[in-house]
Design a protein around this motif. Structure first.
Motif, PDB file in Angstrom:
ATOM      1  N   ALA A 113      15.594  -2.811  -9.081  1.00  0.00           N
ATOM      2  CA  ALA A 113      15.690  -4.152  -7.542  1.00  0.00           C
ATOM      3  C   ALA A 113      14.578  -4.811  -7.801  1.00  0.00           C
ATOM      4  N   ILE A 114      13.313  -4.371  -7.564  1.00  0.00           N
ATOM      5  CA  ILE A 114      11.971  -5.237  -7.732  1.00  0.00           C
ATOM      6  C   ILE A 114      11.455  -5.282  -9.465  1.00  0.00           C
ATOM      7  N   THR A 115      12.205  -4.766 -10.182  1.00  0.00           N
ATOM      8  CA  THR A 115      11.249  -5.889 -11.232  1.00  0.00           C
ATOM      9  C   THR A 115      12.672  -6.377 -11.909  1.00  0.00           C
ATOM     10  N   GLY A 116      13.920  -5.984 -12.151  1.00  0.00           N
ATOM     11  CA  GLY A 116      14.963  -6.682 -12.495  1.00  0.00           C
ATOM     12  C   GLY A 116      14.822  -6.221 -14.189  1.00  0.00           C
ATOM     13  N   ARG A 117      14.861  -4.755 -14.438  1.00  0.00           N
ATOM     14  CA  ARG A 117      14.902  -4.160 -15.408  1.00  0.00           C
ATOM     15  C   ARG A 117      15.478  -2.854 -15.109  1.00  0.00           C
ATOM     16  N   MET A 138       6.654   2.953  -2.915  1.00  0.00           N
ATOM     17  CA  MET A 138       7.362   3.440  -1.099  1.00  0.00           C
ATOM     18  C   MET A 138       5.861   2.251  -0.417  1.00  0.00           C
ATOM     19  N   ASN A 139       4.760   1.882  -1.404  1.00  0.00           N
ATOM     20  CA  ASN A 139       3.893   1.219  -0.933  1.00  0.00           C
ATOM     21  C   ASN A 139       4.146  -0.646  -1.303  1.00  0.00           C
ATOM     22  N   ALA A 140       4.929  -0.376  -1.793  1.00  0.00           N
ATOM     23  CA  ALA A 140       5.756  -1.998  -2.641  1.00  0.00           C
ATOM     24  C   ALA A 140       5.061  -2.840  -1.619  1.00  0.00           C
ATOM     25  N   GLY A 141       5.454  -3.118  -0.251  1.00  0.00           N
ATOM     26  CA  GLY A 141       4.649  -3.878   0.501  1.00  0.00           C
ATOM     27  C   GLY A 141       3.453  -4.251   0.409  1.00  0.00           C
ATOM     28  N   PRO A 142       2.110  -3.093   1.280  1.00  0.00           N
ATOM     29  CA  PRO A 142       1.261  -3.384   0.808  1.00  0.00           C
ATOM     30  C   PRO A 142      -0.012  -3.970   0.105  1.00  0.00           C
ATOM     31  N   TYR A 194       1.696   2.348 -13.566  1.00  0.00           N
ATOM     32  CA  TYR A 194       2.987   3.359 -13.657  1.00  0.00           C
ATOM     33  C   TYR A 194       4.250   3.087 -13.239  1.00  0.00           C
ATOM     34  N   MET A 195       4.374   1.243 -13.563  1.00  0.00           N
ATOM     35  CA  MET A 195       5.863   1.344 -13.632  1.00  0.00           C
ATOM     36  C   MET A 195       6.080   1.029 -14.410  1.00  0.00           C
ATOM     37  N   ARG A 196       5.585   0.624 -15.895  1.00  0.00           N
ATOM     38  CA  ARG A 196       5.954   0.618 -17.209  1.00  0.00           C
ATOM     39  C   ARG A 196       5.589   1.863 -17.594  1.00  0.00           C
ATOM     40  N   GLU A 197       5.021   2.634 -17.489  1.00  0.00           N
ATOM     41  CA  GLU A 197       5.267   4.265 -18.016  1.00  0.00           C
ATOM     42  C   GLU A 197       5.473   5.350 -17.128  1.00  0.00           C
ATOM     43  N   ASP A 198       5.030   5.283 -16.014  1.00  0.00           N
ATOM     44  CA  ASP A 198       5.294   6.499 -15.028  1.00  0.00           C
ATOM     45  C   ASP A 198       6.669   6.405 -14.805  1.00  0.00           C
ATOM     46  N   VAL A 199       7.838   5.593 -14.476  1.00  0.00           N
ATOM     47  CA  VAL A 199       8.700   5.251 -14.141  1.00  0.00           C
ATOM     48  C   VAL A 199      10.055   4.541 -15.252  1.00  0.00           C
ATOM     49  N   GLU A 200       9.650   3.414 -15.962  1.00  0.00           N
ATOM     50  CA  GLU A 200      11.047   2.857 -16.815  1.00  0.00           C
ATOM     51  C   GLU A 200       9.935   3.983 -18.123  1.00  0.00           C
ATOM     52  N   ILE A 201       9.521   4.997 -17.871  1.00  0.00           N
ATOM     53  CA  ILE A 201       9.659   5.983 -19.384  1.00  0.00           C
ATOM     54  C   ILE A 201       9.201   7.482 -18.100  1.00  0.00           C
ATOM     55  N   GLY A 202       8.901   7.881 -17.975  1.00  0.00           N
ATOM     56  CA  GLY A 202       8.686   9.458 -17.925  1.00  0.00           C
ATOM     57  C   GLY A 202       9.952   9.394 -16.555  1.00  0.00           C
ATOM     58  N   LEU A 203      10.258   9.350 -15.881  1.00  0.00           N
ATOM     59  CA  LEU A 203      10.878   9.096 -14.446  1.00  0.00           C
ATOM     60  C   LEU A 203      12.778   8.572 -15.065  1.00  0.00           C
ATOM     61  N   ALA A 204      11.990   7.390 -16.167  1.00  0.00           N
ATOM     62  CA  ALA A 204      13.835   7.946 -16.708  1.00  0.00           C
ATOM     63  C   ALA A 204      13.982   8.931 -17.795  1.00  0.00           C
ATOM     64  N   VAL A 258      17.267  12.285  -6.244  1.00  0.00           N
ATOM     65  CA  VAL A 258      15.604  11.213  -6.310  1.00  0.00           C
ATOM     66  C   VAL A 258      15.393  10.239  -6.783  1.00  0.00           C
ATOM     67  N   ALA A 259      15.084  11.216  -8.152  1.00  0.00           N
ATOM     68  CA  ALA A 259      15.031  10.875  -9.493  1.00  0.00           C
ATOM     69  C   ALA A 259      15.446   9.328  -9.456  1.00  0.00           C
ATOM     70  N   SER A 260      16.389   9.266  -9.869  1.00  0.00           N
ATOM     71  CA  SER A 260      17.374   7.911  -9.736  1.00  0.00           C
ATOM     72  C   SER A 260      17.803   7.017  -8.784  1.00  0.00           C
ATOM     73  N   GLY A 261      17.367   7.798  -7.361  1.00  0.00           N
ATOM     74  CA  GLY A 261      17.186   6.518  -6.775  1.00  0.00           C
ATOM     75  C   GLY A 261      15.814   5.884  -6.952  1.00  0.00           C
ATOM     76  N   LEU A 262      14.657   6.202  -7.099  1.00  0.00           N
ATOM     77  CA  LEU A 262      13.191   5.338  -7.185  1.00  0.00           C
ATOM     78  C   LEU A 262      13.669   5.073  -8.445  1.00  0.00           C
ATOM     79  N   LEU A 263      14.307   4.794  -9.455  1.00  0.00           N
ATOM     80  CA  LEU A 263      14.693   3.958 -10.465  1.00  0.00           C
ATOM     81  C   LEU A 263      15.386   3.152 -10.307  1.00  0.00           C
ATOM     82  N   ALA A 264      16.872   3.558  -9.571  1.00  0.00           N
ATOM     83  CA  ALA A 264      17.314   2.638  -9.030  1.00  0.00           C
ATOM     84  C   ALA A 264      16.031   1.025  -8.005  1.00  0.00           C
ATOM     85  N   VAL A 265      15.351   1.461  -6.957  1.00  0.00           N
ATOM     86  CA  VAL A 265      14.552   0.637  -6.213  1.00  0.00           C
ATOM     87  C   VAL A 265      13.826  -0.144  -7.372  1.00  0.00           C
TER      88      VAL A 265
END
Length: 366
Positions: free
Chosen positions: A330-334, A208-212, A295-305, A320-327
């Motif tokens: 879209a950002i990383t293409g992974r 949610m802070n991707a822009g800044p 934060y992306m490689r560990e907390d999203v792509e491992i922990g949230l998954a 919510v977790a699934s939606g964040l994974l979808a976002v």
């Protein structure tokens, strides 16, 4: 007590210093051994915290020993502390597997269910040593390295809910770990994994802070990046984590993340007012690359998954977790399962409740 510290990150630096100051016999190993050269040249590690600045001898007689060989580093250790990113677990687990000894406790702070990964690696290596693998919900330190020979610790964990694999070794493992950290009993390793705060606090903050984060040279997601709208998403995500825990029969305390932000709520893992200590330090104003940061490689792509996969297995929706994974996808293409820590990827999705209970209790069969 003989303690081996693994890794060269913020938490490993803090652990090496704290364990030495507590009077333990400390051996330190990292995969990139030449990265220690500059620290060895200085001969001391400076630690700064609420007690002031002081130094810990490195590499000298009576100081923290630097060991190039992993087997030698682990030999005779009662506790192996490995505060390394979860995406390094598979390689590290395979490297450590042949060297595990009876009675050793391997501590993963936090683990993202890495305790199972390490136990499975030991079984696959044919090592029958009776070692325990434990994990908790956060690093024991709010810490940041400042160069090769200095670490600043803004806060220390006061409560570390810890699950053990296999759970039938919990009493012994926590007795050993209690001489090192303020551990508290969780039911088993999966319960400990579902205490992990990183996959709750960090995904909303970076996504949610991707822009800044892409616009500014440095941005503090914990300070100006933590706004009410983001906190509401964090609370909803944390509610999904608690719902999954409850569906699995795990009891309170669940350590809701809201207590981390509260100055007068129930004491969280870092105690009360820890968020203020973190933001006041200024150490988390940093450049975060959305493709490569942990934060992306560990907390999203491992922990949230992992969380969403456990939710699927338990029949608990995690929108919510699934939606964040979808976002994130879209950002990383992974893909969301890039980190390989889902129940499906671990080969556990086909287990029923009874089989999962037995696995958590008794461990991986050799």
């Amino acid at each position: 007590m003989r303690i081996t510290v693994i890794g060269g990150g913020h938490g490993s630096y803090a652990a090496a210093a704290e364990m030495y100051e507590k009077g333990h016999d400390v051996v330190w190993w990292r995969r990139d051994r030449p990265a220690f050269d500059a620290l060895l040249a200085v001969g001391a590690l400076q630690i700064d915290d609420h007690r002031g600045a002081r130094t810990v001898p490195i590499g000298s007689d009576g100081g923290v020993a630097i060991e190039a060989d992993l087997g030698a580093a682990m030999k005779g250790a009662e506790v192996v502390i490995a505060p390394v990113p979860a995406f390094a677990h598979e390689d590290l687990a395979r490297a450590m597997a042949p060297h595990l000894e009876d009675g050793q406790v391997v501590y993963l702070p936090p683990g993202s269910f890495g305790s199972y990964v390490f136990a499975r690696a030991a079984a696959e290596a044919g090592n029958s040593a009776k070692a325990a693998f434990a994990e908790t919900g956060t690093l024991p330190y709010l810490a940041r390295k400042h160069g090769v020979d200095r670490v600043v610790v803004s806060g220390y964990a006061t409560r570390l809910p810890t699950g053990v694999f296999p759970a039938n070794d919990t009493d012994r493992a926590l007795d050993v770990l209690g001489r090192v950290y303020p551990v508290e009993r969780s039911e088993d390793a999966l319960s400990g994994a579902l205490m992990n705060a990183g996959p709750v606090i960090h995904p909303p903050l970076i996504l949610m802070n991707a822009g800044p984060l892409e616009h500014f040279d440095a941005w503090d997601i914990h300070n100006e990046g933590t706004q009410d709208a983001i906190r509401r998403v964090t609370n909803a995500l944390d509610a999904e984590r608690v719902a999954v825990r409850e569906a699995l029969g795990y009891g309170a305390p669940h350590f809701p993340l809201a207590d981390h932000y509260s100055a007068d709520g129930d004491e969280w893992m870092y105690g009360n007012a820890a968020h203020e200590k973190l933001t006041d330090s200024g150490d988390w104003r940093e450049k975060i690359d959305l493709h490569t940061h942990r934060y992306m490689r560990e907390d999203v792509e491992i922990g949230l998954a992992l969380l969403t996969s456990v939710g699927r297995w338990a029949g608990v929706p995690t929108p919510v977790a699934s939606g964040l994974l979808a976002v994130a996808n879209a950002i990383t293409g992974r893909t969301p399962d890039t980190g390989g820590r889902t129940f499906e990827a671990l080969g556990l999705a086909g287990l029923d409740r009874g089989q999962m209970t037995n696995l958590m209790q008794d461990g991986v069969a050799l």
